[in-house]
Design an enzyme around this catalytic site. Sequence first.
Site, PDB file in Angstrom:
ATOM      1  N   LEU A 183      24.412  37.613  -4.206  1.00  0.00           N
ATOM      2  CA  LEU A 183      23.637  38.834  -4.406  1.00  0.00           C
ATOM      3  C   LEU A 183      23.202  39.010  -5.858  1.00  0.00           C
ATOM      4  O   LEU A 183      24.032  39.021  -6.775  1.00  0.00           O
ATOM      5  CB  LEU A 183      24.466  40.039  -3.961  1.00  0.00           C
ATOM      6  CG  LEU A 183      23.773  41.402  -4.040  1.00  0.00           C
ATOM      7  CD1 LEU A 183      22.555  41.436  -3.128  1.00  0.00           C
ATOM      8  CD2 LEU A 183      24.747  42.511  -3.685  1.00  0.00           C
ATOM      9  N   ASP A 184      21.884  39.151  -6.048  1.00  0.00           N
ATOM     10  CA  ASP A 184      21.278  39.407  -7.357  1.00  0.00           C
ATOM     11  C   ASP A 184      21.647  38.358  -8.402  1.00  0.00           C
ATOM     12  O   ASP A 184      21.669  38.641  -9.600  1.00  0.00           O
ATOM     13  CB  ASP A 184      21.665  40.800  -7.875  1.00  0.00           C
ATOM     14  CG  ASP A 184      21.128  41.906  -6.987  1.00  0.00           C
ATOM     15  OD1 ASP A 184      20.043  41.720  -6.397  1.00  0.00           O
ATOM     16  OD2 ASP A 184      21.788  42.957  -6.878  1.00  0.00           O
ATOM     17  N   ALA A 185      21.927  37.139  -7.951  1.00  0.00           N
ATOM     18  CA  ALA A 185      22.324  36.079  -8.876  1.00  0.00           C
ATOM     19  C   ALA A 185      21.435  34.849  -8.761  1.00  0.00           C
ATOM     20  O   ALA A 185      21.789  33.782  -9.259  1.00  0.00           O
ATOM     21  CB  ALA A 185      23.785  35.694  -8.634  1.00  0.00           C
TER      22      ALA A 185
END
Length: 285
Positions: free
Chosen positions: A229-231
């Site tokens: 997530l969001d990486a």
Amino acid sequence: MHERQYVITFGCPDRRGIVSRISSFLAEIGGWIVEAAYHTDPDTGWFFTRQAVRADSVPFDVDELRARFAGVARSLGSETDWDVADTGERPRVVILVSKEGHCLYDLLGRVASGELDADVRAVIGNHDVLADITRAHGIPFHHVPFTGDGTAAFAEIAKLVDEHDPHAVVLARFMRILPPELCAAWAGRAVNIHHSFLPSFVGARPYHQAYTRGVKLVGATCHYVTADLDAGPIIEQDVIRVDHRDAVSDMVRKGRDIEKVTLARGLRWHLENRVLVHGDRTVVF
């Protein structure tokens, strides 16, 4: 009207003679190079290039160019880390939204004005509040409500997206986490905008977190979507200054401004085949 180009993006283990090999290949077929960029990452030993060639200088179509360049790629040790794009094919885009409309408004305005060359095939929302603005631009809007664990909704979204075979799936403040199977299916095509300068202030109420910490900059991050997530690999980031006089509402307003610009810039670079992904990082030419 820009001239039609064939755009070659390529990566391989670095060694002597790569530029010469590619340049010789293009010269042999009569290719007229109008833009060329190169980079070698010293940490990974990986070579990257983007070459734009006038389409009218090549005596065959893009499929034949791909077939011939495949041999060059293999000779340089790269079977899959390359692509040949045709700017004569208008890139197809599908946009996913929820309730916040600032990024959608901005993208639709840029497309309508001709500033962003994209064929927006559909907008899909898990709420219907952005249906009217979408249809006002002559673009189909699909409302897919979420119930339960969202499995059925994501299956419907995948069906709607995949029928267009888009060059980009844009998460324009789409407030749902893509399941791993869609992250994999849309790898390198799903583009997200995150409302902070990652990795700072991840999670809920980022501007409230930033306000509490007394930050002097708020920002936005445009990145590819991965199962982490969001990486995902970062395409573009930008910031805007805030100070002690700004309330949370001011920070949200300024943050939305920078989100719009950062997403539009990142999407443009993606659609122009300027972003090369290698592992968790990108090279943007």
